[in-house]
Design a protein around this motif. Structure first.
Motif, PDB file in Angstrom:
ATOM      1  N   ARG A  27      -4.534 -10.257 -48.000  1.00  0.00           N
ATOM      2  CA  ARG A  27      -5.835 -10.790 -47.602  1.00  0.00           C
ATOM      3  C   ARG A  27      -5.710 -12.221 -47.073  1.00  0.00           C
ATOM      4  O   ARG A  27      -6.327 -12.587 -46.058  1.00  0.00           O
ATOM      5  N   GLN A  28      -4.918 -13.032 -47.739  1.00  0.00           N
ATOM      6  CA  GLN A  28      -4.754 -14.424 -47.347  1.00  0.00           C
ATOM      7  C   GLN A  28      -4.182 -14.539 -45.933  1.00  0.00           C
ATOM      8  O   GLN A  28      -4.683 -15.320 -45.107  1.00  0.00           O
ATOM      9  N   TRP A  29      -3.146 -13.734 -45.633  1.00  0.00           N
ATOM     10  CA  TRP A  29      -2.513 -13.832 -44.329  1.00  0.00           C
ATOM     11  C   TRP A  29      -3.331 -13.172 -43.229  1.00  0.00           C
ATOM     12  O   TRP A  29      -3.290 -13.618 -42.078  1.00  0.00           O
ATOM     13  N   VAL A  30      -4.082 -12.148 -43.558  1.00  0.00           N
ATOM     14  CA  VAL A  30      -4.970 -11.548 -42.563  1.00  0.00           C
ATOM     15  C   VAL A  30      -6.026 -12.557 -42.127  1.00  0.00           C
ATOM     16  O   VAL A  30      -6.302 -12.733 -40.931  1.00  0.00           O
ATOM     17  N   ILE A  31      -6.610 -13.257 -43.101  1.00  0.00           N
ATOM     18  CA  ILE A  31      -7.626 -14.272 -42.780  1.00  0.00           C
ATOM     19  C   ILE A  31      -7.019 -15.398 -41.952  1.00  0.00           C
ATOM     20  O   ILE A  31      -7.591 -15.848 -40.949  1.00  0.00           O
ATOM     21  N   LEU A  32      -5.842 -15.869 -42.372  1.00  0.00           N
ATOM     22  CA  LEU A  32      -5.168 -16.953 -41.638  1.00  0.00           C
ATOM     23  C   LEU A  32      -4.864 -16.538 -40.202  1.00  0.00           C
ATOM     24  O   LEU A  32      -5.061 -17.322 -39.257  1.00  0.00           O
ATOM     25  N   LEU A  50      -6.424 -14.211 -38.381  1.00  0.00           N
ATOM     26  CA  LEU A  50      -7.681 -14.091 -37.630  1.00  0.00           C
ATOM     27  C   LEU A  50      -8.221 -15.462 -37.223  1.00  0.00           C
ATOM     28  O   LEU A  50      -8.721 -15.641 -36.107  1.00  0.00           O
ATOM     29  N   VAL A  51      -8.121 -16.433 -38.128  1.00  0.00           N
ATOM     30  CA  VAL A  51      -8.570 -17.794 -37.809  1.00  0.00           C
ATOM     31  C   VAL A  51      -7.739 -18.359 -36.657  1.00  0.00           C
ATOM     32  O   VAL A  51      -8.266 -18.979 -35.724  1.00  0.00           O
ATOM     33  N   ALA A  52      -6.425 -18.146 -36.708  1.00  0.00           N
ATOM     34  CA  ALA A  52      -5.546 -18.636 -35.643  1.00  0.00           C
ATOM     35  C   ALA A  52      -5.896 -17.981 -34.308  1.00  0.00           C
ATOM     36  O   ALA A  52      -5.950 -18.651 -33.267  1.00  0.00           O
ATOM     37  N   LEU A  53      -6.152 -16.677 -34.322  1.00  0.00           N
ATOM     38  CA  LEU A  53      -6.506 -15.973 -33.091  1.00  0.00           C
ATOM     39  C   LEU A  53      -7.837 -16.452 -32.526  1.00  0.00           C
ATOM     40  O   LEU A  53      -8.046 -16.457 -31.305  1.00  0.00           O
ATOM     41  N   ALA A  54      -8.740 -16.854 -33.408  1.00  0.00           N
ATOM     42  CA  ALA A  54     -10.034 -17.368 -32.943  1.00  0.00           C
ATOM     43  C   ALA A  54      -9.914 -18.788 -32.398  1.00  0.00           C
ATOM     44  O   ALA A  54     -10.611 -19.165 -31.453  1.00  0.00           O
ATOM     45  N   LEU A  55      -9.024 -19.582 -32.996  1.00  0.00           N
ATOM     46  CA  LEU A  55      -8.871 -20.972 -32.572  1.00  0.00           C
ATOM     47  C   LEU A  55      -8.281 -21.087 -31.170  1.00  0.00           C
ATOM     48  O   LEU A  55      -8.662 -21.987 -30.408  1.00  0.00           O
ATOM     49  N   ILE A  56      -7.370 -20.207 -30.819  1.00  0.00           N
ATOM     50  CA  ILE A  56      -6.680 -20.330 -29.525  1.00  0.00           C
ATOM     51  C   ILE A  56      -7.667 -20.283 -28.352  1.00  0.00           C
ATOM     52  O   ILE A  56      -7.706 -21.217 -27.539  1.00  0.00           O
ATOM     53  N   PRO A  57      -8.497 -19.235 -28.189  1.00  0.00           N
ATOM     54  CA  PRO A  57      -9.429 -19.230 -27.044  1.00  0.00           C
ATOM     55  C   PRO A  57     -10.485 -20.324 -27.142  1.00  0.00           C
ATOM     56  O   PRO A  57     -10.941 -20.841 -26.119  1.00  0.00           O
ATOM     57  N   THR A  58     -10.877 -20.685 -28.390  1.00  0.00           N
ATOM     58  CA  THR A  58     -11.873 -21.747 -28.544  1.00  0.00           C
ATOM     59  C   THR A  58     -11.342 -23.073 -28.016  1.00  0.00           C
ATOM     60  O   THR A  58     -12.036 -23.794 -27.283  1.00  0.00           O
ATOM     61  N   MET A  59     -10.103 -23.393 -28.353  1.00  0.00           N
ATOM     62  CA  MET A  59      -9.512 -24.646 -27.885  1.00  0.00           C
ATOM     63  C   MET A  59      -9.269 -24.626 -26.380  1.00  0.00           C
ATOM     64  O   MET A  59      -9.438 -25.646 -25.708  1.00  0.00           O
TER      65      MET A  59
END
Length: 267
Positions: free
Chosen positions: A8-13, A15-24
């Motif tokens: 669970r911890q790594w799945v969340i991490l 997903l957050v990383a995948l969301a940050l890339i297009p946002t940045m």
């Protein structure tokens, strides 16, 4: 070996990383567009300030918006100041950051129409609810020169158009609002007076706008893109560290216990 990525911890991490890339990446392009807008605006201002003055009536008309390419264009007009219907614009600062008013005076043209003239800045020389003392402009017919400006809006200026202000005080400069108040045809936009110079240097004429500084937007854009590139690199570093730590822990668990030391021989 990498089954921990399904935790669970790594799945969340992840997903957050995948969301940050297009946002940045998107934030980087937003800063790039701001940079391009600033560069284009600087070019318009520079061209306008260096152009020969033209009659204000040739660039604007009642109810008309000032075109972007005519911003800060130097214009002239001949007429008389109508100080009886003068208003002040609240919460305006001068070059030293002092808070006061801008003086907005109707300028009656020879053809009966009106051009709103921002005559400059004066200090708040009394209580905010009272109409301030304003140095009078030249009497009789004069020729005024200034920079053509668009009507102010809350969206463009960030200034809230507060209602219920004291008499003859406004928050935003609006030719439409002044046309309703005066009952006359008012040319769209207004001008920031540059000549003639006021007697005693008051009101204080507004300085030319800054048009050489492009701001930090390009640097911010590159910064956001570097951050977006750093996210997957950081994710890989964390994964490899986690794998190494788990491998070290597993090795420690499976290693045989050391044999007990032999008992000393009896004497």
């Amino acid at each position: 070996m990498y089954r921990f990525l399904l935790s669970r911890q790594w799945v969340i991490l992840t997903l957050v990383a995948l969301a940050l890339i297009p946002t940045m990446i998107k934030l980087g392009f937003w800063q790039l567009h701001r940079h391009e807008h600033k560069v284009a605006l600087n070019a318009v201002i520079s061209a306008s300030l260096s152009a020969k003055p033209v009659p204000a009536e040739s660039l604007t008309a009642p109810g008309q918006r000032v075109p972007h390419d005519d911003l800060y264009r130097r214009v002239t007009a001949k007429g008389t100041y109508d100080t009886a219907h003068e208003v002040v614009v609240r919460r305006r600062t001068n070059a030293d950051g002092e808070v006061g008013f801008h003086v907005l005076t109707p300028f009656d043209l020879d053809d009966g129409r009106v051009l709103m003239v921002n005559r400059g800045w004066i200090p708040a020389n009394g209580v905010q609810t009272a109409f301030p003392r304003i140095p009078a402009p030249a009497k009789g017919e004069v020729t005024v020169t200034g920079r053509l400006m668009p009507d102010e809006t809350t969206g463009a200026s960030g200034i809230k158009n507060v209602a219920g202000l004291p008499d003859r005080q406004v928050m935003l400069i609006s030719s439409g609002q002044q046309a309703k108040s005066l009952g006359k045809q008012v040319l769209g936009g207004y001008i920031e007076q540059t000549a003639p110079a006021p007697r005693g240097d008051s009101p204080e004429l507004l300085p030319d706008p800054e048009h050489n500084d492009i701001g930090p937007h390009m640097a911010y854009a590159i910064q956001w893109w570097l951050f977006s590139a750093g996210v997957p690199v950081g994710w890989v570093v964390l994964v490899r560290r986690e794998r190494r730590d788990r491998a070290t822990a597993a090795t420690a668990e499976t290693a045989p216990e050391p044999a007990p030391a032999p008992a000393p021989a009896a004497v």
